[in-house]
Design a protein around this motif. Structure first.
Motif, PDB file in Angstrom:
ATOM      1  N   THR A  44     -45.527 -28.995  -0.951  1.00 27.26           N
ATOM      2  CA  THR A  44     -44.312 -28.440  -0.345  1.00 27.26           C
ATOM      3  C   THR A  44     -44.649 -27.314   0.620  1.00 27.26           C
ATOM      4  O   THR A  44     -44.069 -27.207   1.716  1.00 27.26           O
ATOM      5  CB  THR A  44     -43.365 -27.921  -1.447  1.00 27.26           C
ATOM      6  N   GLU A  45     -45.587 -26.481   0.235  1.00 34.46           N
ATOM      7  CA  GLU A  45     -45.977 -25.359   1.093  1.00 34.46           C
ATOM      8  C   GLU A  45     -46.608 -25.855   2.385  1.00 34.46           C
ATOM      9  O   GLU A  45     -46.339 -25.308   3.466  1.00 34.46           O
ATOM     10  CB  GLU A  45     -46.954 -24.456   0.338  1.00 34.46           C
ATOM     11  N   VAL A  46     -47.435 -26.875   2.313  1.00 36.39           N
ATOM     12  CA  VAL A  46     -48.126 -27.394   3.499  1.00 36.39           C
ATOM     13  C   VAL A  46     -47.178 -28.197   4.382  1.00 36.39           C
ATOM     14  O   VAL A  46     -47.291 -28.189   5.611  1.00 36.39           O
ATOM     15  CB  VAL A  46     -49.327 -28.260   3.069  1.00 36.39           C
ATOM     16  N   GLN A  47     -46.213 -28.878   3.766  1.00 35.00           N
ATOM     17  CA  GLN A  47     -45.388 -29.829   4.506  1.00 35.00           C
ATOM     18  C   GLN A  47     -43.998 -29.297   4.870  1.00 35.00           C
ATOM     19  O   GLN A  47     -43.043 -30.064   4.995  1.00 35.00           O
ATOM     20  CB  GLN A  47     -45.256 -31.118   3.695  1.00 35.00           C
ATOM     21  N   GLY A  48     -43.902 -28.009   5.056  1.00 34.01           N
ATOM     22  CA  GLY A  48     -42.677 -27.449   5.620  1.00 34.01           C
ATOM     23  C   GLY A  48     -41.496 -27.370   4.686  1.00 34.01           C
ATOM     24  O   GLY A  48     -40.339 -27.474   5.137  1.00 34.01           O
ATOM     25  N   GLY A  49     -41.729 -27.214   3.422  1.00 33.59           N
ATOM     26  CA  GLY A  49     -40.639 -26.989   2.479  1.00 33.59           C
ATOM     27  C   GLY A  49     -39.984 -28.234   1.933  1.00 33.59           C
ATOM     28  O   GLY A  49     -38.932 -28.142   1.280  1.00 33.59           O
ATOM     29  N   VAL A  50     -40.559 -29.420   2.160  1.00 31.77           N
ATOM     30  CA  VAL A  50     -40.002 -30.645   1.582  1.00 31.77           C
ATOM     31  C   VAL A  50     -40.167 -30.588   0.066  1.00 31.77           C
ATOM     32  O   VAL A  50     -41.250 -30.286  -0.447  1.00 31.77           O
ATOM     33  CB  VAL A  50     -40.707 -31.898   2.136  1.00 31.77           C
ATOM     34  N   CYS A  51     -39.091 -30.883  -0.650  1.00 32.41           N
ATOM     35  CA  CYS A  51     -39.160 -30.868  -2.105  1.00 32.41           C
ATOM     36  C   CYS A  51     -39.643 -32.224  -2.628  1.00 32.41           C
ATOM     37  O   CYS A  51     -39.322 -33.275  -2.061  1.00 32.41           O
ATOM     38  CB  CYS A  51     -37.787 -30.571  -2.701  1.00 32.41           C
ATOM     39  N   TYR A  52     -40.385 -32.166  -3.713  1.00 26.53           N
ATOM     40  CA  TYR A  52     -40.856 -33.373  -4.390  1.00 26.53           C
ATOM     41  C   TYR A  52     -40.583 -33.222  -5.885  1.00 26.53           C
ATOM     42  O   TYR A  52     -40.597 -32.113  -6.425  1.00 26.53           O
ATOM     43  CB  TYR A  52     -42.359 -33.574  -4.187  1.00 26.53           C
ATOM     44  N   GLY A  53     -40.374 -34.360  -6.540  1.00 24.90           N
ATOM     45  CA  GLY A  53     -40.157 -34.287  -7.976  1.00 24.90           C
ATOM     46  C   GLY A  53     -39.917 -35.639  -8.607  1.00 24.90           C
ATOM     47  O   GLY A  53     -40.088 -36.684  -7.975  1.00 24.90           O
ATOM     48  N   TRP A  54     -39.479 -35.599  -9.869  1.00 29.65           N
ATOM     49  CA  TRP A  54     -39.257 -36.828 -10.633  1.00 29.65           C
ATOM     50  C   TRP A  54     -38.153 -36.624 -11.662  1.00 29.65           C
ATOM     51  O   TRP A  54     -37.836 -35.503 -12.064  1.00 29.65           O
ATOM     52  CB  TRP A  54     -40.541 -37.257 -11.348  1.00 29.65           C
ATOM     53  N   LYS A  55     -37.573 -37.746 -12.074  1.00 36.73           N
ATOM     54  CA  LYS A  55     -36.603 -37.750 -13.169  1.00 36.73           C
ATOM     55  C   LYS A  55     -36.776 -39.069 -13.919  1.00 36.73           C
ATOM     56  O   LYS A  55     -36.624 -40.146 -13.335  1.00 36.73           O
ATOM     57  CB  LYS A  55     -35.164 -37.620 -12.665  1.00 36.73           C
ATOM     58  N   LEU A  56     -37.116 -38.975 -15.200  1.00 33.15           N
ATOM     59  CA  LEU A  56     -37.318 -40.160 -16.025  1.00 33.15           C
ATOM     60  C   LEU A  56     -36.374 -40.103 -17.209  1.00 33.15           C
ATOM     61  O   LEU A  56     -36.409 -39.152 -17.991  1.00 33.15           O
ATOM     62  CB  LEU A  56     -38.773 -40.253 -16.497  1.00 33.15           C
ATOM     63  N   ASP A  57     -35.514 -41.114 -17.320  1.00 39.88           N
ATOM     64  CA  ASP A  57     -34.603 -41.230 -18.453  1.00 39.88           C
ATOM     65  C   ASP A  57     -35.258 -42.093 -19.516  1.00 39.88           C
ATOM     66  O   ASP A  57     -35.576 -43.265 -19.274  1.00 39.88           O
ATOM     67  CB  ASP A  57     -33.277 -41.855 -18.010  1.00 39.88           C
ATOM     68  N   SER A  59     -35.237 -43.828 -23.261  1.00 40.87           N
ATOM     69  CA  SER A  59     -34.479 -44.311 -24.418  1.00 40.87           C
ATOM     70  C   SER A  59     -35.483 -44.794 -25.452  1.00 40.87           C
ATOM     71  O   SER A  59     -36.189 -45.784 -25.228  1.00 40.87           O
ATOM     72  CB  SER A  59     -33.545 -45.459 -24.002  1.00 40.87           C
ATOM     73  N   ASP A  60     -35.569 -44.080 -26.562  1.00 46.51           N
ATOM     74  CA  ASP A  60     -36.584 -44.353 -27.576  1.00 46.51           C
ATOM     75  C   ASP A  60     -35.904 -44.686 -28.894  1.00 46.51           C
ATOM     76  O   ASP A  60     -35.216 -43.843 -29.481  1.00 46.51           O
ATOM     77  CB  ASP A  60     -37.489 -43.133 -27.736  1.00 46.51           C
ATOM     78  N   ALA A  61     -36.081 -45.914 -29.366  1.00 45.28           N
ATOM     79  CA  ALA A  61     -35.454 -46.325 -30.617  1.00 45.28           C
ATOM     80  C   ALA A  61     -35.997 -45.550 -31.805  1.00 45.28           C
ATOM     81  O   ALA A  61     -35.357 -45.472 -32.850  1.00 45.28           O
ATOM     82  CB  ALA A  61     -35.666 -47.822 -30.842  1.00 45.28           C
ATOM     83  N   ALA A  62     -37.186 -44.946 -31.660  1.00 41.52           N
ATOM     84  CA  ALA A  62     -37.791 -44.194 -32.751  1.00 41.52           C
ATOM     85  C   ALA A  62     -37.338 -42.743 -32.777  1.00 41.52           C
ATOM     86  O   ALA A  62     -37.712 -41.989 -33.672  1.00 41.52           O
ATOM     87  CB  ALA A  62     -39.312 -44.253 -32.648  1.00 41.52           C
ATOM     88  N   GLY A  63     -36.548 -42.345 -31.804  1.00 42.45           N
ATOM     89  CA  GLY A  63     -36.126 -40.954 -31.762  1.00 42.45           C
ATOM     90  C   GLY A  63     -35.008 -40.774 -30.758  1.00 42.45           C
ATOM     91  O   GLY A  63     -34.573 -41.735 -30.106  1.00 42.45           O
ATOM     92  N   PRO A  64     -34.503 -39.551 -30.584  1.00 42.30           N
ATOM     93  CA  PRO A  64     -33.405 -39.298 -29.650  1.00 42.30           C
ATOM     94  C   PRO A  64     -33.796 -39.612 -28.209  1.00 42.30           C
ATOM     95  O   PRO A  64     -34.962 -39.509 -27.829  1.00 42.30           O
ATOM     96  CB  PRO A  64     -33.135 -37.792 -29.837  1.00 42.30           C
ATOM     97  N   ASP A  65     -32.792 -40.001 -27.415  1.00 44.98           N
ATOM     98  CA  ASP A  65     -33.021 -40.208 -25.992  1.00 44.98           C
ATOM     99  C   ASP A  65     -33.272 -38.863 -25.324  1.00 44.98           C
ATOM    100  O   ASP A  65     -32.947 -37.809 -25.865  1.00 44.98           O
ATOM    101  CB  ASP A  65     -31.823 -40.896 -25.341  1.00 44.98           C
ATOM    102  N   GLY A  66     -33.834 -38.905 -24.117  1.00 49.74           N
ATOM    103  CA  GLY A  66     -34.085 -37.664 -23.410  1.00 49.74           C
ATOM    104  C   GLY A  66     -34.423 -37.905 -21.966  1.00 49.74           C
ATOM    105  O   GLY A  66     -34.625 -39.040 -21.529  1.00 49.74           O
ATOM    106  N   THR A  67     -34.467 -36.821 -21.194  1.00 45.90           N
ATOM    107  CA  THR A  67     -34.809 -36.864 -19.779  1.00 45.90           C
ATOM    108  C   THR A  67     -36.001 -35.982 -19.514  1.00 45.90           C
ATOM    109  O   THR A  67     -36.035 -34.825 -19.947  1.00 45.90           O
ATOM    110  CB  THR A  67     -33.623 -36.404 -18.905  1.00 45.90           C
ATOM    111  N   ASP A  68     -36.984 -36.533 -18.835  1.00 42.01           N
ATOM    112  CA  ASP A  68     -38.170 -35.791 -18.424  1.00 42.01           C
ATOM    113  C   ASP A  68     -38.067 -35.611 -16.918  1.00 42.01           C
ATOM    114  O   ASP A  68     -37.979 -36.592 -16.175  1.00 42.01           O
ATOM    115  CB  ASP A  68     -39.425 -36.581 -18.795  1.00 42.01           C
ATOM    116  N   SER A  69     -38.073 -34.374 -16.443  1.00 39.59           N
ATOM    117  CA  SER A  69     -37.888 -34.149 -15.011  1.00 39.59           C
ATOM    118  C   SER A  69     -38.563 -32.858 -14.582  1.00 39.59           C
ATOM    119  O   SER A  69     -38.905 -32.000 -15.395  1.00 39.59           O
ATOM    120  CB  SER A  69     -36.394 -34.098 -14.662  1.00 39.59           C
ATOM    121  N   GLY A  70     -38.731 -32.737 -13.270  1.00 36.28           N
ATOM    122  CA  GLY A  70     -39.330 -31.544 -12.699  1.00 36.28           C
ATOM    123  C   GLY A  70     -39.441 -31.682 -11.194  1.00 36.28           C
ATOM    124  O   GLY A  70     -39.118 -32.730 -10.612  1.00 36.28           O
ATOM    125  N   SER A  71     -39.907 -30.630 -10.559  1.00 35.14           N
ATOM    126  CA  SER A  71     -40.043 -30.610  -9.102  1.00 35.14           C
ATOM    127  C   SER A  71     -41.147 -29.639  -8.722  1.00 35.14           C
ATOM    128  O   SER A  71     -41.816 -29.068  -9.593  1.00 35.14           O
ATOM    129  CB  SER A  71     -38.725 -30.181  -8.449  1.00 35.14           C
TER     130      SER A  71
END
Length: 252
Positions: A44-57, A59-71
């Protein structure tokens, strides 16, 4: 021996029969997620402030659902949820882990979301560059796939001529110290990690007790035999008795 059998049986029961639902955990290990945000922040610093990231939803039958995300701003909300990210590239994924007893199979997929650019990278570009498929995210090494796919986004943007090149080329190889740990494990192990560790300790204790008990019993028998040999010769009796009809028996 009865006590030893109870210890061994308890250890086996802990491992095989007492497992409950697994606790909710992020898809990426905490350290891997933090490292990934640092890689994105440099881009982001090198490329002029473009944001990058991810969001993964997840669903796990062995446990509670959840969201993994960041930027590039850290572990937490993805770029699409940050007001300051007017231009961003985000990898959105879904992973479904079904129960072992279910007729349905595990599944996964991902897309690439681009805001503020035309002709930005797509999921097909990620697949062709890294040689992966969205379904790979459901596998045991899915965290490594996610890490590499997200880290490749700045490189793909540069390849498209939309931003300056970065010195790090995540699509080719991750920089030293940024490889994900690959901690995801098969369903059975993932659901019983803590119980397997406890069961292993109990089994080890049981085996140690059995070995020590066997050694002590052998030592007692050897001592008893030695005592019997020496104690059979009473006062006034020669070691090799003689007399009519008496045979010589060694060790008596």
């Amino acid at each position: 021996m009865r006590r030893l059998a109870l210890v061994a049986a308890a250890a086996s029961a802990v491992v095989l029969g007492a497992a409950g639902p697994a606790a909710a955990t992020p898809y990426l290990d905490a350290d891997d997620a933090t490292t990934l945000t640092e890689v994105l922040a440099e881009a982001t610093e090198v490329q002029g402030g473009v944001c990058y990231g991810w969001k993964l939803d997840l669903s796990d039958a062995a446990g509670p659902d959840g969201t993994d995300s960041g930027s590039n701003r850290g572990v937490g909300p993805p770029p699409s949820q940050l007001a300051e990210c007017t231009r961003y590239v985000e990898l959105d994924a879904t992973v479904v882990w079904t129960a072992e007893s279910s007729d349905s199979e595990d599944s996964a997929n991902f897309t690439v979301r681009v805001e503020g650019f035309t002709d930005g990278p797509t999921a097909a570009d990620v697949r062709s560059t890294l040689g992966i498929n969205g379904s790979d995210l459901k596998n045991d090494d899915g965290d490594e796939i996610l890490f590499k796919a997200v880290a490749a986004l700045p490189r793909l943007m540069a390849d498209a001529g939309l931003v300056p090149s970065v010195t790090i080329a995540p699509a080719a190889s991750a920089p030293p110290g940024t490889e994900p740990t690959g901690s995801r494990s098969p369903d059975w192990v993932r659901q019983r990690q803590g119980l397997l560790a406890l069961g292993g300790v109990l089994i080890g204790v049981a085996v140690t007790i059995v070995l020590v008990g066997g050694y002590l019993r052998r030592a007692d028998r050897q001592q008893a035999l030695a005592t019997g040999r020496h104690g059979s010769r009473g006062p006034g009796r020669p070691g090799t008795p003689t007399g009519p009809g008496t045979a010589t028996r060694p060790g008596r």
